[in-house]
Motif scaffolding. Structure first.
Motif, PDB file in Angstrom:
ATOM      1  N   THR A  14       0.742  -1.028   0.032  1.00 48.11           N
ATOM      2  CA  THR A  14      -0.096   0.175   0.148  1.00 48.11           C
ATOM      3  C   THR A  14       0.920   1.542  -0.099  1.00 48.11           C
ATOM      4  N   ALA A  15       1.914   1.071   0.572  1.00 46.69           N
ATOM      5  CA  ALA A  15       2.955   2.430   0.325  1.00 46.69           C
ATOM      6  C   ALA A  15       3.482   2.559  -1.040  1.00 46.69           C
ATOM      7  N   PRO A  16       3.985   3.763  -1.380  1.00 41.23           N
ATOM      8  CA  PRO A  16       4.497   4.033  -2.596  1.00 41.23           C
ATOM      9  C   PRO A  16       5.797   3.131  -2.750  1.00 41.23           C
ATOM     10  N   VAL A  17       6.321   2.573  -3.972  1.00 43.26           N
ATOM     11  CA  VAL A  17       7.542   1.985  -4.219  1.00 43.26           C
ATOM     12  C   VAL A  17       8.046   2.800  -5.374  1.00 43.26           C
ATOM     13  N   ASP A  18       9.257   3.092  -5.271  1.00 40.54           N
ATOM     14  CA  ASP A  18      10.000   3.529  -6.441  1.00 40.54           C
ATOM     15  C   ASP A  18       9.939   2.456  -7.593  1.00 40.54           C
ATOM     16  N   LEU A  19       9.204   2.655  -8.682  1.00 43.63           N
ATOM     17  CA  LEU A  19       9.121   1.592  -9.726  1.00 43.63           C
ATOM     18  C   LEU A  19      10.461   1.607 -10.582  1.00 43.63           C
ATOM     19  N   ARG A  20      11.411   2.267 -10.504  1.00 44.43           N
ATOM     20  CA  ARG A  20      12.463   1.940 -11.033  1.00 44.43           C
ATOM     21  C   ARG A  20      13.315   0.723 -10.648  1.00 44.43           C
ATOM     22  N   LYS A  21      12.646   0.275  -9.589  1.00 45.21           N
ATOM     23  CA  LYS A  21      13.261  -1.082  -9.118  1.00 45.21           C
ATOM     24  C   LYS A  21      12.886  -2.234 -10.044  1.00 45.21           C
ATOM     25  N   SER A  22      13.772  -2.954 -10.067  1.00 43.06           N
ATOM     26  CA  SER A  22      13.304  -4.162 -10.957  1.00 43.06           C
ATOM     27  C   SER A  22      13.372  -5.473 -10.216  1.00 43.06           C
ATOM     28  N   TYR A  23      13.712  -6.754 -10.582  1.00 47.16           N
ATOM     29  CA  TYR A  23      13.414  -7.914 -10.179  1.00 47.16           C
ATOM     30  C   TYR A  23      13.882  -7.931  -8.659  1.00 47.16           C
ATOM     31  N   ASP A  24      15.204  -7.770  -8.298  1.00 45.31           N
ATOM     32  CA  ASP A  24      15.806  -8.017  -7.018  1.00 45.31           C
ATOM     33  C   ASP A  24      15.168  -6.729  -6.109  1.00 45.31           C
ATOM     34  N   ASN A  48       3.415   3.166  -7.905  1.00 40.83           N
ATOM     35  CA  ASN A  48       4.351   4.416  -7.673  1.00 40.83           C
ATOM     36  C   ASN A  48       3.486   5.626  -6.816  1.00 40.83           C
ATOM     37  N   ARG A  49       3.961   6.791  -6.357  1.00 34.38           N
ATOM     38  CA  ARG A  49       3.582   7.799  -5.567  1.00 34.38           C
ATOM     39  C   ARG A  49       2.330   8.427  -6.257  1.00 34.38           C
ATOM     40  N   ARG A  50       2.389   8.423  -7.642  1.00 29.74           N
ATOM     41  CA  ARG A  50       1.305   9.209  -8.413  1.00 29.74           C
ATOM     42  C   ARG A  50      -0.075   8.162  -8.460  1.00 29.74           C
ATOM     43  N   ARG A  51       0.202   6.929  -8.273  1.00 27.88           N
ATOM     44  CA  ARG A  51      -0.769   6.071  -8.476  1.00 27.88           C
ATOM     45  C   ARG A  51      -1.249   5.812  -9.996  1.00 27.88           C
ATOM     46  N   ASP A  52      -0.272   6.191 -11.130  1.00 22.79           N
ATOM     47  CA  ASP A  52      -0.656   5.944 -12.453  1.00 22.79           C
ATOM     48  C   ASP A  52       0.060   4.731 -12.924  1.00 22.79           C
ATOM     49  N   ARG A  53       0.871   4.110 -12.184  1.00 22.77           N
ATOM     50  CA  ARG A  53       1.719   2.880 -12.731  1.00 22.77           C
ATOM     51  C   ARG A  53       1.719   1.786 -11.694  1.00 22.77           C
ATOM     52  N   ILE A  54       1.799   0.621 -12.062  1.00 18.17           N
ATOM     53  CA  ILE A  54       1.961  -0.650 -11.380  1.00 18.17           C
ATOM     54  C   ILE A  54       2.901  -1.565 -11.782  1.00 18.17           C
ATOM     55  N   LYS A  55       3.354  -2.245 -10.953  1.00 20.86           N
ATOM     56  CA  LYS A  55       4.140  -3.514 -11.400  1.00 20.86           C
ATOM     57  C   LYS A  55       3.927  -4.403 -10.493  1.00 20.86           C
ATOM     58  N   ILE A  56       3.709  -5.780 -11.311  1.00 20.68           N
ATOM     59  CA  ILE A  56       3.115  -7.115 -10.446  1.00 20.68           C
ATOM     60  C   ILE A  56       4.367  -7.962 -10.786  1.00 20.68           C
ATOM     61  N   LEU A  57       5.118  -8.362  -9.651  1.00 22.92           N
ATOM     62  CA  LEU A  57       6.234  -9.331  -9.569  1.00 22.92           C
ATOM     63  C   LEU A  57       5.651 -10.641  -9.089  1.00 22.92           C
ATOM     64  N   TYR A  58       6.078 -11.651  -9.704  1.00 20.72           N
ATOM     65  CA  TYR A  58       5.720 -12.975  -9.320  1.00 20.72           C
ATOM     66  C   TYR A  58       6.715 -14.158  -9.738  1.00 20.72           C
ATOM     67  N   TRP A  59       6.993 -15.107  -9.078  1.00 25.93           N
ATOM     68  CA  TRP A  59       8.107 -16.290  -9.351  1.00 25.93           C
ATOM     69  C   TRP A  59       7.188 -17.136 -10.475  1.00 25.93           C
ATOM     70  N   GLU A  72      -2.541   6.270 -19.033  1.00 25.56           N
ATOM     71  CA  GLU A  72      -2.291   7.507 -19.930  1.00 25.56           C
ATOM     72  C   GLU A  72      -3.165   8.597 -19.451  1.00 25.56           C
ATOM     73  N   ALA A  73      -4.133   8.445 -18.642  1.00 25.34           N
ATOM     74  CA  ALA A  73      -4.733   9.422 -18.050  1.00 25.34           C
ATOM     75  C   ALA A  73      -5.625   8.685 -16.705  1.00 25.34           C
ATOM     76  N   GLY A  74      -5.769   9.415 -15.555  1.00 21.31           N
ATOM     77  CA  GLY A  74      -6.258   8.857 -14.404  1.00 21.31           C
ATOM     78  C   GLY A  74      -5.152   8.396 -13.481  1.00 21.31           C
ATOM     79  N   THR A  75      -5.959   7.744 -12.344  1.00 15.93           N
ATOM     80  CA  THR A  75      -4.800   7.038 -11.329  1.00 15.93           C
ATOM     81  C   THR A  75      -5.617   5.712 -11.197  1.00 15.93           C
ATOM     82  N   PHE A  76      -4.993   4.649 -10.485  1.00 19.16           N
ATOM     83  CA  PHE A  76      -5.530   3.533  -9.856  1.00 19.16           C
ATOM     84  C   PHE A  76      -6.109   4.131  -8.394  1.00 19.16           C
ATOM     85  N   ARG A  77      -7.296   3.726  -8.128  1.00 12.60           N
ATOM     86  CA  ARG A  77      -7.670   3.850  -6.704  1.00 12.60           C
ATOM     87  C   ARG A  77      -6.818   2.804  -5.654  1.00 12.60           C
ATOM     88  N   TRP A  78      -6.172   3.271  -4.817  1.00 10.94           N
ATOM     89  CA  TRP A  78      -5.244   2.321  -4.172  1.00 10.94           C
ATOM     90  C   TRP A  78      -5.825   2.392  -2.523  1.00 10.94           C
TER      91      TRP A  78
END
Length: 116
Positions: A14-24, A48-59, A72-78
């Protein structure tokens, strides 16, 4: 969207994450912030902090995979920030990705086994 089985568990940071992070980097956040094993096969969702991007990590059996979406427009409701994140069902994840505000919806009562 990817077809997800209803038994799959989805953990949301639920806390914003720096989405420049990758797998590790995301795996480290999953361990430290969510308390989840990133190799469990569960979906680990970050925004991310603006809630316009998400990443899903899985094994995926033999390595990490990342799925990403940028609006491209709007935000995710988080969900509101909590110390250890939130667990969603695959249906809730699909609804959120489709633009549905989960706070505006109501879940009908269903049977659930007691946690062990």
């Amino acid at each position: 969207m990817i077809g997800l089985p209803p038994t799959l568990r989805v953990f949301v940071a639920t806390a914003p994450v720096d989405l420049r992070k990758s797998y590790d980097g995301l795996a480290r956040v999953a361990r430290e912030a969510l308390g989840q094993d990133p190799t469990s096969g569960h979906l680990l969702v970050f925004s991310n902090r603006r809630r316009d991007r998400i990443k899903i990590l899985y094994w995926d059996r033999d390595g990490y995979a990342i799925w990403m979406k940028r609006l491209e427009a709007g935000t995710f409701r988080w969900p509101a920030p909590t110390a250890d994140g939130v667990e969603w069902t695959p249906a809730e994840l699909a609804a959120m990705l489709g633009g549905i505000d989960l706070k505006a919806t109501r879940r009908r009562p269903r049977f659930a086994l007691a946690p062990t």
